[in-house]
Design an enzyme around this catalytic site. Sequence first.
Site, PDB file in Angstrom:
ATOM      1  N   GLU A 298      63.553  28.327  47.580  1.00  0.00           N
ATOM      2  CA  GLU A 298      63.819  27.070  48.289  1.00  0.00           C
ATOM      3  C   GLU A 298      63.191  25.887  47.537  1.00  0.00           C
ATOM      4  O   GLU A 298      61.987  25.915  47.252  1.00  0.00           O
ATOM      5  CB  GLU A 298      63.219  27.133  49.703  1.00  0.00           C
TER       6      GLU A 298
ATOM      7  N   GLU B 151      64.771  33.325  53.957  1.00  0.00           N
ATOM      8  CA  GLU B 151      63.855  34.185  53.197  1.00  0.00           C
ATOM      9  C   GLU B 151      64.386  35.606  53.017  1.00  0.00           C
ATOM     10  O   GLU B 151      64.164  36.229  51.986  1.00  0.00           O
ATOM     11  CB  GLU B 151      62.466  34.219  53.850  1.00  0.00           C
TER      12      GLU B 151
ATOM     13  N   PHE C   2      55.585  29.631  51.176  1.00  0.00           N
ATOM     14  CA  PHE C   2      54.234  29.903  51.683  1.00  0.00           C
ATOM     15  C   PHE C   2      54.147  31.406  51.966  1.00  0.00           C
ATOM     16  O   PHE C   2      55.078  31.981  52.531  1.00  0.00           O
ATOM     17  CB  PHE C   2      53.978  29.150  52.991  1.00  0.00           C
TER      18      PHE C   2
ATOM     19  N   ASP D 294      52.689  32.894  54.175  1.00  0.00           N
ATOM     20  CA  ASP D 294      52.841  33.157  55.612  1.00  0.00           C
ATOM     21  C   ASP D 294      54.287  33.567  55.947  1.00  0.00           C
ATOM     22  O   ASP D 294      54.527  34.306  56.898  1.00  0.00           O
ATOM     23  CB  ASP D 294      52.498  31.895  56.407  1.00  0.00           C
ATOM     24  N   PHE D 295      55.234  33.051  55.152  1.00  0.00           N
ATOM     25  CA  PHE D 295      56.653  33.339  55.425  1.00  0.00           C
ATOM     26  C   PHE D 295      57.041  34.759  55.035  1.00  0.00           C
ATOM     27  O   PHE D 295      58.173  35.180  55.278  1.00  0.00           O
ATOM     28  CB  PHE D 295      57.578  32.338  54.711  1.00  0.00           C
TER      29      PHE D 295
ATOM     30  N   HIS E 149      50.453  28.209  57.697  1.00  0.00           N
ATOM     31  CA  HIS E 149      50.736  27.812  56.307  1.00  0.00           C
ATOM     32  C   HIS E 149      49.495  27.920  55.434  1.00  0.00           C
ATOM     33  O   HIS E 149      49.389  27.241  54.421  1.00  0.00           O
ATOM     34  CB  HIS E 149      51.267  26.378  56.247  1.00  0.00           C
TER      35      HIS E 149
END
Lengths: 325, 325
Positions: B29, B60, B83, B85-86, B129
């Site tokens: 992205e 994702e 990130f 976290d994703f 994040h």
Amino acid sequence: MDRATRLALYRSLVEIRVLEKRAYDLFLQNLVKGTSHLSLGQEAVAAGFAVAMRKDDYTFCTYRGHAHTLARGAPMVGVLGELMGRKCGLMGGKGGSMHLTSVEHGAMGSYAIVGAHLPVAAGAAWSAQVRGTDQVSVCFFGDGTTNIGAFHEALNLAAVWKLPVIFVCENNQYMEYTPIREVTAVANPAADRACAYGLEKILIDGNDADVVHRTARECIGKARDGGGPSLVEALTYRTSGHSRADPGKYRPVGELDDWLKKDPVVLYRVRLVGMGIEENALRDIERAVERAVDEATEAAKACPPSGVEVIEKDVWADGGSSWRN
Amino acid sequence: MAELTYRDAVAAGIAQEMARDESVVFLGEDIGAAGGVFKTTLGLLERFGPRRVRDTPISEQAIIGAAMGAAMTGLRPIAEIMFSDFFAVCWDMIANEIAKTRYMTAGQIALPLVIRTANGYGSRFGAQHSQSVENWAMAIPGLKVVAPSTPLDVKGLLAAAVRDPDPVIFFEHKGLYSTKGEVPDGEIVDRLGTAKVVRQGEDVTIVALAAMVPKSLQAAERLAAEDGISATVVDVRSLVPLDTKTIFEEVRKTGRLYTVEENPRLCGWGAEIASLVAEECFYDLDGPIVRITTPHVPLPAADLLEDNAVPTVDRIVETVRRNAG
């Protein structure tokens, strides 16, 4: 369609039918452990596409993947051996029924997490596009997959990047035990969503091998020529339960009988006879397939089980599983 | 020799590999036209073109799935997850599909791919994040896990990751992006699975990763100046494979081990190292192994809170001082 293609289609249908029945018998004999998801009643989708594909095209399928793997040419003994955890299994017993893979036949894996393989199939198509080959990627999935996020992510990406991939929804009416229509906002779970990705609505009779084959040829040709992806919804019915644990009692009385009247193998046989193809030619195919499945069964039974020495093999490319020095 | 930021070293590493090998492609992205939200990928689209550098939608699962499909069909993709976290939104693709496919297919499918991601605290972005999730990746068999702490290591380890035949999760630390370091000109290729002794001492051994490495070095300087405690600092760099040899050697020399971890307390990577040292270096230890970690809490957003949740230089100094006597 020429005679050879029709006979190839019929042979593929019969191979899937006989092999799936054999897989079921082997459960009953406790020679196949774990779970298994049969394609009885849905044979025409796998056969119709596989016969239309080129040897170097890619197939991605779900845990209901015996049919698709076999249809691409994977050996029966490898399929049955894998179900039985034998050394001769396609993956030596490491994958099992839900993960049949035969890369040399273009069968790039059976994926047991609903929806996961749609982005992967798109990725293989992207790879063909980047490498400048004209290979196509064909991805089979069930109606239940149309309600998971990965379906939508993959469709969108494939459309935006104009990828040579065909997404084939086998709508067998039940996501698992629940009728798909009870949990889906549109009547045709895949076809009615095609417009969301700028794709044509393609809704076909998935029990008619000729229809499936014709659709496959059109979509594959379009993908090969740079025309981008297609989404096909093939209406069909699984005449056995979801998995071996499922007797299918949730079905309304009479529904199964109605679909059995549209049995794809019987329908196709009747059509071929009606077109003047000799009974003998068909019977030869049936007998040859029965014999091949019998031989594969005996070979798989005679093959030793996979040994414990493979447990720590093949995590990494070096063949091992070491995580430290 | 040039001075590069950690951020510039990312683009330099990717560019080095894309220039060397046509099969290396890059997707994610905002990585192309925008040059990355952290400006880590500036110039790559212009240099290598949209065929090999692809901006993706916010999908994702599609990004990681596409990388997987491409890797199994002849490309060497680098995928960016903005990130770390994703990872939670595409964890199926990483943990169920990519990590297990080689094993399940008994080596039929190779997945030479890299997933790069911005990991860690320091941007005041709040709990979704800012996480350090390297221990998530470390827990899954089939993933190699790397987390560099300097620009030189970013470039060299990224090149090694791209050339590795297995899936590598590459954790960049977003708190380090603006840090600078000398990076020699010309091709740089490091080795996965190697730790680095970044400070040699005599009294205690501090083992750290990513942003905790510069903090541990600062703490070591203070311990030397204020307490006369001489600390070795080991930069782990690679969690899988893990360089236990170097870690054990340095622990044996001092008899004391401190791990400094940004991940929350339970099941952090330091627990695995502590357990290995307890099993294999027990009689070389002169005191208990001590883990210095973020408490078992989600990370808060406010600067004062975030900075004090993760291990601080003060906390490292005080912990070692208290225990090392």
